[in-house]
Write a protein that holds these residues in place. Structure first.
Motif, PDB file in Angstrom:
ATOM      1  N   CYS A 116      42.216  42.223  52.497  1.00 13.22           N
ATOM      2  CA  CYS A 116      42.740  41.662  51.396  1.00 13.22           C
ATOM      3  C   CYS A 116      43.410  42.871  50.637  1.00 13.22           C
ATOM      4  O   CYS A 116      42.833  43.806  50.458  1.00 13.22           O
ATOM      5  CB  CYS A 116      41.792  40.893  50.629  1.00 13.22           C
ATOM      6  N   ALA A 117      44.700  42.219  50.224  1.00 10.43           N
ATOM      7  CA  ALA A 117      45.492  43.465  49.330  1.00 10.43           C
ATOM      8  C   ALA A 117      45.493  43.128  48.043  1.00 10.43           C
ATOM      9  O   ALA A 117      45.996  44.053  47.181  1.00 10.43           O
ATOM     10  CB  ALA A 117      46.924  43.406  49.880  1.00 10.43           C
ATOM     11  N   VAL A 118      44.627  42.223  47.595  1.00 14.55           N
ATOM     12  CA  VAL A 118      44.493  41.975  45.954  1.00 14.55           C
ATOM     13  C   VAL A 118      43.637  42.968  45.359  1.00 14.55           C
ATOM     14  O   VAL A 118      43.914  43.317  44.128  1.00 14.55           O
ATOM     15  CB  VAL A 118      44.246  40.565  45.690  1.00 14.55           C
ATOM     16  N   ASN A 119      42.827  43.319  46.002  1.00 17.59           N
ATOM     17  CA  ASN A 119      41.858  44.562  45.492  1.00 17.59           C
ATOM     18  C   ASN A 119      40.971  44.354  44.204  1.00 17.59           C
ATOM     19  O   ASN A 119      41.134  44.924  43.430  1.00 17.59           O
ATOM     20  CB  ASN A 119      42.909  45.860  45.522  1.00 17.59           C
ATOM     21  N   CYS A 120      40.277  43.241  44.307  1.00 19.83           N
ATOM     22  CA  CYS A 120      39.549  42.866  43.242  1.00 19.83           C
ATOM     23  C   CYS A 120      38.301  43.939  43.208  1.00 19.83           C
ATOM     24  O   CYS A 120      37.726  44.100  44.412  1.00 19.83           O
ATOM     25  CB  CYS A 120      39.017  41.505  43.225  1.00 19.83           C
ATOM     26  N   SER A 121      37.950  44.364  42.248  1.00 19.09           N
ATOM     27  CA  SER A 121      36.901  45.184  41.962  1.00 19.09           C
ATOM     28  C   SER A 121      35.421  45.146  42.276  1.00 19.09           C
ATOM     29  O   SER A 121      34.736  45.728  42.718  1.00 19.09           O
ATOM     30  CB  SER A 121      36.911  45.933  40.716  1.00 19.09           C
ATOM     31  N   PHE A 122      35.257  43.689  42.346  1.00 16.64           N
ATOM     32  CA  PHE A 122      33.967  43.308  42.487  1.00 16.64           C
ATOM     33  C   PHE A 122      33.784  42.515  44.032  1.00 16.64           C
ATOM     34  O   PHE A 122      32.842  41.917  43.915  1.00 16.64           O
ATOM     35  CB  PHE A 122      33.756  42.183  41.584  1.00 16.64           C
ATOM     36  N   THR A 211      42.055  31.088  44.699  1.00 14.38           N
ATOM     37  CA  THR A 211      43.194  32.110  44.579  1.00 14.38           C
ATOM     38  C   THR A 211      43.019  32.933  43.382  1.00 14.38           C
ATOM     39  O   THR A 211      42.262  32.610  42.438  1.00 14.38           O
ATOM     40  CB  THR A 211      44.671  31.616  44.642  1.00 14.38           C
ATOM     41  N   SER A 212      43.366  34.158  43.511  1.00 10.48           N
ATOM     42  CA  SER A 212      43.300  35.263  42.333  1.00 10.48           C
ATOM     43  C   SER A 212      44.307  34.788  41.409  1.00 10.48           C
ATOM     44  O   SER A 212      44.386  35.324  40.271  1.00 10.48           O
ATOM     45  CB  SER A 212      43.534  36.584  43.197  1.00 10.48           C
ATOM     46  N   GLY A 213      45.418  33.921  41.722  1.00 17.49           N
ATOM     47  CA  GLY A 213      46.328  33.542  40.730  1.00 17.49           C
ATOM     48  C   GLY A 213      47.739  33.865  40.968  1.00 17.49           C
ATOM     49  O   GLY A 213      48.335  34.382  40.401  1.00 17.49           O
ATOM     50  N   ILE A 214      48.152  33.387  42.407  1.00 18.93           N
ATOM     51  CA  ILE A 214      49.408  33.954  43.042  1.00 18.93           C
ATOM     52  C   ILE A 214      50.217  32.588  42.435  1.00 18.93           C
ATOM     53  O   ILE A 214      50.539  31.660  42.953  1.00 18.93           O
ATOM     54  CB  ILE A 214      49.470  34.016  44.452  1.00 18.93           C
ATOM     55  N   VAL A 215      51.148  32.685  41.124  1.00 19.50           N
ATOM     56  CA  VAL A 215      51.487  31.461  40.311  1.00 19.50           C
ATOM     57  C   VAL A 215      52.521  30.873  41.031  1.00 19.50           C
ATOM     58  O   VAL A 215      52.343  29.758  41.273  1.00 19.50           O
ATOM     59  CB  VAL A 215      51.955  32.011  38.876  1.00 19.50           C
ATOM     60  N   PRO A 216      53.440  31.533  41.789  1.00 21.60           N
ATOM     61  CA  PRO A 216      54.536  30.807  42.468  1.00 21.60           C
ATOM     62  C   PRO A 216      54.141  30.018  43.702  1.00 21.60           C
ATOM     63  O   PRO A 216      54.599  29.038  43.875  1.00 21.60           O
ATOM     64  CB  PRO A 216      55.502  31.641  42.947  1.00 21.60           C
ATOM     65  N   GLU A 239      43.699  42.437  29.328  1.00 21.47           N
ATOM     66  CA  GLU A 239      43.218  43.796  29.396  1.00 21.47           C
ATOM     67  C   GLU A 239      42.277  43.974  30.490  1.00 21.47           C
ATOM     68  O   GLU A 239      42.184  44.743  31.115  1.00 21.47           O
ATOM     69  CB  GLU A 239      42.784  44.190  28.102  1.00 21.47           C
ATOM     70  N   LEU A 240      41.271  43.113  30.291  1.00 18.38           N
ATOM     71  CA  LEU A 240      40.099  43.192  31.324  1.00 18.38           C
ATOM     72  C   LEU A 240      40.614  42.671  32.555  1.00 18.38           C
ATOM     73  O   LEU A 240      40.010  43.386  33.580  1.00 18.38           O
ATOM     74  CB  LEU A 240      38.882  42.522  30.713  1.00 18.38           C
ATOM     75  N   ARG A 241      41.229  41.615  32.613  1.00 19.54           N
ATOM     76  CA  ARG A 241      41.502  41.114  34.144  1.00 19.54           C
ATOM     77  C   ARG A 241      42.640  42.062  34.752  1.00 19.54           C
ATOM     78  O   ARG A 241      42.429  42.212  36.147  1.00 19.54           O
ATOM     79  CB  ARG A 241      42.223  39.873  33.924  1.00 19.54           C
ATOM     80  N   LYS A 250      50.957  41.302  37.588  1.00 19.12           N
ATOM     81  CA  LYS A 250      52.288  40.635  37.852  1.00 19.12           C
ATOM     82  C   LYS A 250      52.210  38.958  37.213  1.00 19.12           C
ATOM     83  O   LYS A 250      53.361  38.641  37.163  1.00 19.12           O
ATOM     84  CB  LYS A 250      52.430  40.697  39.480  1.00 19.12           C
ATOM     85  N   TYR A 251      50.951  38.444  37.407  1.00 21.28           N
ATOM     86  CA  TYR A 251      50.770  37.185  37.086  1.00 21.28           C
ATOM     87  C   TYR A 251      49.957  37.119  35.943  1.00 21.28           C
ATOM     88  O   TYR A 251      48.603  36.944  36.310  1.00 21.28           O
ATOM     89  CB  TYR A 251      50.527  36.248  38.126  1.00 21.28           C
ATOM     90  N   PRO A 252      50.232  37.509  34.772  1.00 20.40           N
ATOM     91  CA  PRO A 252      49.189  37.413  33.705  1.00 20.40           C
ATOM     92  C   PRO A 252      48.618  35.971  33.278  1.00 20.40           C
ATOM     93  O   PRO A 252      49.175  35.258  33.605  1.00 20.40           O
ATOM     94  CB  PRO A 252      50.024  38.122  32.388  1.00 20.40           C
TER      95      PRO A 252
END
Length: 373
Positions: A116-122, A211-216, A239-241, A250-252
């Motif tokens: 996965c390229a999203v790279n969530c820290s948890f 999804t992590s939030g890929i808005v389009p 800020e935290l997210r 990219k998608y706040p």
């Protein structure tokens, strides 16, 4: 024909099946239904076993097609009945699939990417980097293989029926390795096959895409295949997210919440689930709870709190049980339906956030350092 050039029928849609049958002068709607039934309902891999198809069609299919899931590398069994399978995805990659039985449903957690390229820290998957997208055949193949395996063990008496009272996989969660909406072109045909009445016949309500939030792509999903939607949220402010989920830059949140409000009108359950991993002293304070309330107040939703599941070198800790219960109490007091996800399969590293597989990373993703607030 060499095996590498054979068409894998596991990922073929109805239009493509029609073309194949027309080439053999064997097309009819009934024939397509028969073929899908053999492949997806009965999990048959040999054309010779498809005895209600003509010999002409069977012989033709042998020359141009195959029915083949990714090869199994290993399988693990949890004390709670959870199973984890590791599949060979080729080129030094392997992906994981998890079967989670419960008293009233059997859930399969499916991977959509090798890494996965999203790279969530948890999330352990994100720490492995990314190699490639899985094909529709490889995505559906996880369901096909799992259903075949569970059927065989159930009817041969090799399953504890006090844990698993039915072999049928009733629910799908696209929550395995990868970000499904970054593999949109392969995931959507797979979802449609899951819902096909002659294949797996699952309803949109029984399929959840996380999804992590890929808005389009969320906006596109509304029109293409509006299944149940879960948003991997995990923070109530940008800020935290931004630190926990870098794609947020990219998608706040403002854009994401707008997309979610729109999706609710099409969601099969008439609500969206927000997933929130509880991280000790990072996102679990009373202040974070009240921020979360304000963030989702205008969206019909449920909150699913996920106790953090550790993995090597994560530098993160799970919130205490008391802190989680206090968080739930605050959310519930404001009328927000909140549940705490039951940890399953953690003794075999099959719990949420623990899937890693084996990935030959082709990106520049590096393991996160400790998050500093």
């Amino acid at each position: 024909m060499e095996d590498n050039f054979l068409i894998n029928l596991l990922g073929i849609d109805e239009l493509s099946l029609r073309r194949i049958l027309e080439e053999c002068d064997c097309y009819s709607n009934y024939r397509i239904s028969q073929l899908k039934n053999w492949i997806h309902r009965r999990q048959v891999s040999s054309f010779d076993e498809m005895t209600n198809l003509s010999m002409k069609l069977r012989d033709y299919l042998k020359t141009i097609a195959k029915i083949e899931a990714m090869p199994l590398k290993t399988q693990q069994f949890s004390m709670d009945g959870t199973r984890k399978w590791l599949f060979d995805a080729g080129f030094d990659n392997a992906v994981e699939t998890v079967f989670i039985p419960d008293s009233n449903r059997n859930t399969l957690c499916i991977s959509s990417q090798a890494g996965c390229a999203v790279n969530c820290s948890f999330c352990f998957t994100g720490q492995q980097g990314f190699n490639r997208n899985l094909t529709t055949s490889e995505i559906i193949g996880q369901l096909w293989w799992a259903q075949k395996n569970i059927n065989n063990d159930f009817f041969s008496g090799n399953l504890d029926k006090s844990i698993i009272n039915s072999p049928k996989i009733t629910n799908i969660v696209m929550m395995g390795m990868g970000e499904p909406l970054l593999n949109y072109s392969q995931v959507i045909p797979a979802l449609r096959l899951m819902m096909d009445e002659n294949s797996y016949a699952l309803s949109k309500r029984k399929i959840t895409l996380s999804t992590s939030g890929i808005v389009p792509m969320i906006d596109k999903l509304v029109n293409d295949c509006p299944v149940s939607l879960a948003i991997s949220l995990h923070a109530p402010n940008d800020e935290l997210r931004d630190k926990l989920i870098p794609i947020n830059k990219k998608y706040p949140l403002q854009e994401l919440m707008k997309s979610c409000r729109n999706y609710v009108s099409y969601a099969p359950r008439d609500f969206i689930t927000f997933e929130y991993c509880m991280l000790d002293n990072i996102n679990d304070s009373d202040k974070h709870a009240f921020e979360l309330i304000e963030l989702v107040r205008t969206i019909k939703c449920k909150i699913n709190l996920i106790p953090f599941n550790s993995f090597p070198n994560s530098n993160l800790k799970r919130s205490t049980q008391n802190r989680i219960l206090s968080f739930v109490k605050i959310l519930n007091s404001q009328g927000i339906v909140t549940t705490v996800r039951k940890t399953r399969g953690d003794d075999i590293n099959a719990a949420c956030g623990q899937l890693a597989g084996s990935i030959k990373n082709i990106t520049k993703i590096k393991t996160h350092e400790s998050i500093k607030l």
